[in-house]
Design an enzyme around this catalytic site. Structure first.
Site: not given
Ligand code: BES
Ligand code: MN
Ligand code: MN
Length: 443
Positions: A86, A88, A119, A150-151, A415
């Site tokens: 992903h 994003d 990520d 995705e996030e 994150h």
């Protein structure tokens, strides 16, 4: 074989430069002001895949974020492999806590720092590296699918999957968006938890009141909310909501010291919950409070707060059903609201858990590729995080074999502030993926 290892090494500098350019794009889909950046990011990914030699590259969207689909046709009789990542990223959080600016990729001690370096822009880099190392001519069909939301829980994924079903059909799917056991030892991820979240709002008054005049007689909403939230765990920190599913986890050695080191748990703060670490992380439900709206302290006055709300995020163990878990949580919240306060639960995202039976020829080829690329056997691990795409994809293509790999390691801090990618891990992961594509050409 060894040739391919060398070719990955050769293409790595160019791949790293491309990764750095992707990291410079602030592709935070969750931030409405930065949605144009997500479109820029999709354009950049599509350009890279075109230059890498994919003949058919398109940007698609079904009312949500732009995703990129790139296809290289399968030679006659060969399987098609879908490579997922992903583009994003999570919001960067408090910029002042980053040691280097979040969207300025910076190398320190063999790690590349920046939001999305791991990520999951590293997933895109891995796919690019493998494809380039194979000279743009792998012995299998390759479809790259790079999602852009995705996030944010992939809200338009089901529509994307059905609108582009023929483009995305594959025999094997490789999801490069998970963790590794360490920077030296790879993981093959064999289970992921699902996710269900909601916002619980409490109202006790139709307007704020002087806390001295009325405190002690009528309840403020924040005190009510805090009691509700406190009811979600027992005194040992186990989830106290009835009716949730538990699975069983592999017996892996995860010491309390490692938990402390990997999490930054402060001295004196204890772990919560019962059962082994693997059991709690991979196979039991978890509930966390991820945000609260109430009066900020700077604006606090002696006023009874009339309304307050919290966002609750729940992880669903493999085998559980996300919607059923959300229903159980909702019942719990409604029945643990004291003093007749008004409570409203608004459902949020749902994502199903997934467990893989990692046996058979495809997994044998993958294990061999890991062994050669890393010099160690992959450890079968579960993860506590969620990739809802996997269950959706597996539902659409039930025959496909799912391989969950990744470029993260225990120090990645996905994150969080100071997210980073270990550059040695990128090379090993890319090598393993190139070997995998080559190996799948002869099964
Ligand atoms: N890459 C993660 C999933 C993950 C987390 C894999 C930890 C392995 C270990 C993914 O980008 C992610 O963060 N997923 C979200 C999904 C949610 C927004 C639906 C998650 O787990 O919170
Ligand atoms: Mn990810
Ligand atoms: Mn993530």
């Amino acid at each position: 074989m060894t040739d391919l290892v060398a070719r990955v090494r050769d293409v790595l500098p160019s791949v790293r430069a491309d990764l750095e350019n992707l990291v410079r794009i602030e592709s935070v889909w969750a931030d409405p002001a930065r949605r144009p950046e997500v479109h820029r990011s999709a354009d950049a990914v599509s350009k890279l895949l075109t230059e890498a030699g994919f003949g058919d590259v398109r940007i698609v969207a079904e009312g949500g974020a732009p995703a990129v689909i790139a296809r290289h046709p399968a030679p006659a009789g060969a399987p098609t492999v879908l490579l997922y990542a992903h583009h994003d990223v999570q919001p960067e959080g408090d910029r002042s806590q980053w040691h280097s600016p979040p969207f300025q990729p910076t190398e320190r001690d063999g790690r590349l720092y920046g939001r999305g370096t791991a990520d999951d822009k590293a997933g895109i880099a891995t796919h690019l590296a493998a494809f380039r190392a194979l000279g743009g001519n792998p012995p299998v069909g390759v479809t790259v699918f790079v999602e852009g939301e995705e996030e944010s829980g992939s809200p338009s994924l089901a529509r994307l999957l059905s609108a582009h079903r023929e483009l995305l059909a594959a025999d094997v799917i490789v999801i490069a968006d998970s963790d590794n056991w360490s920077t030296e030892v790879p993981s093959l991820t064999v289970s992921l938890r699902g996710l269900a979240d909601c916002v619980v709002e409490v109202a006790t008054l139709d307007h704020g009141l002087h806390s001295g005049m009325w405190g002690g007689v009528v309840p403020d909403a924040l005190s009510v909310l805090v009691r509700i939230l406190a009811s979600l765990h027992d005194d040992d920190g186990n989830v106290a909501v009835a009716g949730l599913h538990q699975a069983s986890a592999a017996d892996v050695d995860y010491t309390p010291e490692r938990v402390r080191a990997d999490t930054g748990l402060l001295d004196g703060v204890r772990e919560i919950g019962s059962g082994s670490v693997a059991q709690r992380l991979w196979a039991k439900p978890a509930i966390t409070v991820i945000g609260i709206d109430a009066t900020p302290i700077a604006q606090a006055s002696n006023t009874l707060i009339p309304r307050a709300r919290a966002k609750i995020s729940m992880r669903v163990a493999p085998g559980g059903v996300a919607a059923e878990h959300l229903a159980a949580l909702t019942r719990h919240l409604e029945s643990h609201t004291p003093w007749g306060a008004r409570v409203t639960v608004t459902a949020g995202d749902l994502g199903e858990p997934y467990a893989i039976d990692a046996s058979g020829p495809v997994y044998d080829v993958a294990r061999e590729a890991f062994r050669e690329a890393w010099g160690f056997d992959a450890v079968d691990t579960g993860v506590g995080g969620s990739i809802p795409f996997i269950a959706s994809f597996a539902e659409a293509f039930p025959e496909a074999k799912v391989l969950v790999t990744g470029v993260e390691d225990p120090d990645t801090q996905a994150h969080s502030i100071n997210e980073s990618l270990h550059l040695g891990v990128l090379e090993r992961a890319a090598t393993a993926e190139a070997l995998l594509l080559q190996g799948l050409g002869s099964i």
